[in-house]
Scaffold this motif. Structure first.
Motif, PDB file in Angstrom:
ATOM      1  N   ALA A   1       0.829  -1.204   0.000  1.00 45.13           N
ATOM      2  CA  ALA A   1       0.000   0.000   0.000  1.00 45.13           C
ATOM      3  C   ALA A   1       0.866   1.257   0.000  1.00 45.13           C
ATOM      4  N   ALA A   2       1.922   1.274   0.801  1.00 48.43           N
ATOM      5  CA  ALA A   2       2.805   2.436   0.864  1.00 48.43           C
ATOM      6  C   ALA A   2       3.527   2.641  -0.469  1.00 48.43           C
ATOM      7  N   THR A   3       3.955   1.556  -1.078  1.00 49.17           N
ATOM      8  CA  THR A   3       4.633   1.640  -2.375  1.00 49.17           C
ATOM      9  C   THR A   3       3.684   2.162  -3.451  1.00 49.17           C
ATOM     10  N   ALA A   4       2.465   1.654  -3.475  1.00 45.85           N
ATOM     11  CA  ALA A   4       1.472   2.109  -4.462  1.00 45.85           C
ATOM     12  C   ALA A   4       1.146   3.587  -4.259  1.00 45.85           C
ATOM     13  N   ASP A   5       1.039   4.007  -3.013  1.00 46.44           N
ATOM     14  CA  ASP A   5       0.751   5.401  -2.706  1.00 46.44           C
ATOM     15  C   ASP A   5       1.901   6.306  -3.154  1.00 46.44           C
ATOM     16  N   ALA A   6       3.130   5.903  -2.871  1.00 43.39           N
ATOM     17  CA  ALA A   6       4.301   6.684  -3.282  1.00 43.39           C
ATOM     18  C   ALA A   6       4.379   6.762  -4.811  1.00 43.39           C
ATOM     19  N   LYS A   7       4.085   5.663  -5.468  1.00 43.93           N
ATOM     20  CA  LYS A   7       4.104   5.639  -6.935  1.00 43.93           C
ATOM     21  C   LYS A   7       3.053   6.597  -7.494  1.00 43.93           C
ATOM     22  N   ALA A   8       1.856   6.583  -6.920  1.00 45.94           N
ATOM     23  CA  ALA A   8       0.792   7.471  -7.388  1.00 45.94           C
ATOM     24  C   ALA A   8       1.168   8.940  -7.185  1.00 45.94           C
ATOM     25  N   ARG A   9       1.798   9.258  -6.059  1.00 45.27           N
ATOM     26  CA  ARG A   9       2.230  10.643  -5.818  1.00 45.27           C
ATOM     27  C   ARG A   9       3.260  11.075  -6.855  1.00 45.27           C
ATOM     28  N   ARG A  10       4.193  10.206  -7.140  1.00 49.07           N
ATOM     29  CA  ARG A  10       5.229  10.544  -8.123  1.00 49.07           C
ATOM     30  C   ARG A  10       4.642  10.665  -9.533  1.00 49.07           C
ATOM     31  N   GLN A  11       3.687   9.807  -9.864  1.00 54.26           N
ATOM     32  CA  GLN A  11       3.046   9.916 -11.178  1.00 54.26           C
ATOM     33  C   GLN A  11       2.285  11.231 -11.308  1.00 54.26           C
ATOM     34  N   ALA A  12       1.660  11.665 -10.220  1.00 58.85           N
ATOM     35  CA  ALA A  12       0.964  12.954 -10.231  1.00 58.85           C
ATOM     36  C   ALA A  12       1.960  14.099 -10.408  1.00 58.85           C
ATOM     37  N   GLN A  13       3.130  13.993  -9.764  1.00 59.34           N
ATOM     38  CA  GLN A  13       4.164  15.018  -9.931  1.00 59.34           C
ATOM     39  C   GLN A  13       4.645  15.057 -11.380  1.00 59.34           C
ATOM     40  N   ILE A  14       4.836  13.884 -11.972  1.00 64.98           N
ATOM     41  CA  ILE A  14       5.282  13.812 -13.364  1.00 64.98           C
ATOM     42  C   ILE A  14       4.235  14.430 -14.286  1.00 64.98           C
ATOM     43  N   ALA A  15       2.959  14.130 -14.043  1.00 67.57           N
ATOM     44  CA  ALA A  15       1.888  14.687 -14.872  1.00 67.57           C
ATOM     45  C   ALA A  15       1.868  16.215 -14.768  1.00 67.57           C
ATOM     46  N   LYS A  16       2.062  16.735 -13.567  1.00 65.93           N
ATOM     47  CA  LYS A  16       2.080  18.185 -13.376  1.00 65.93           C
ATOM     48  C   LYS A  16       3.265  18.809 -14.114  1.00 65.93           C
ATOM     49  N   LEU A  17       4.439  18.180 -14.007  1.00 61.51           N
ATOM     50  CA  LEU A  17       5.619  18.683 -14.714  1.00 61.51           C
ATOM     51  C   LEU A  17       5.419  18.633 -16.219  1.00 61.51           C
TER      52      LEU A  17
END
Length: 133
Positions: free
Chosen positions: A98-114
């Motif tokens: 769960a923690a890994t999936a959450d961290a991955k989702a946060r990073r994907q959101a950062q990438i999308a914003k960039l």
């Protein structure tokens, strides 16, 4: 295992092996890393005051442990990383997942914003280039 009885000692040992020990030092490090300034006030705000600043302050000063209710509030506000921080001992696979999936989702959101910011920069550049002729 219907009809199987276990002694009190066996049940106690099993419970001790599956019940996490609360790691208050880990929780305090986690909260301070997220809010280095006015930690208690920031946590209270993040949890919409469901965890009072005074309570957080007591954790940070080693005066109190955390209740299950407050742990659920932190998990709701900060995600599974809060549970990982407070887990005393090896983190179970489901929590790690769960923690890994959450961290991955946060990073994907950062990438999308960039990527949106990059697209906006390229559009502005194209507009300037077109305006020059």
């Amino acid at each position: 295992m219907e009809g199987t009885r276990m002694s009190g000692n066996t049940v106690s040992r099993l419970r001790d092996n599956i019940t996490p020990k609360v790691n208050m030092d880990g929780l305090c490090r986690f909260l301070r890393s997220h809010h280095p300034v006015k930690t208690a006030d920031a946590v209270a705000a993040k949890t919409k005051r469901r965890v009072p600043a005074k309570t957080v302050s007591k954790w940070l000063h080693g005066e109190n442990g955390i209740s299950a209710s407050h742990m659920f509030q932190l998990a709701s506000a900060y995600g599974p990383d809060a549970l990982v921080a407070v887990w005393g001992g090896p983190v179970p696979f489901w929590l790690d997942d769960a923690a890994t999936a959450d961290a991955k989702a946060r990073r994907q959101a950062q990438i999308a914003k960039l990527n949106q910011e990059i697209d906006a920069l390229e559009a502005k550049r194209a507009d300037r280039k077109e305006a020059r002729g």
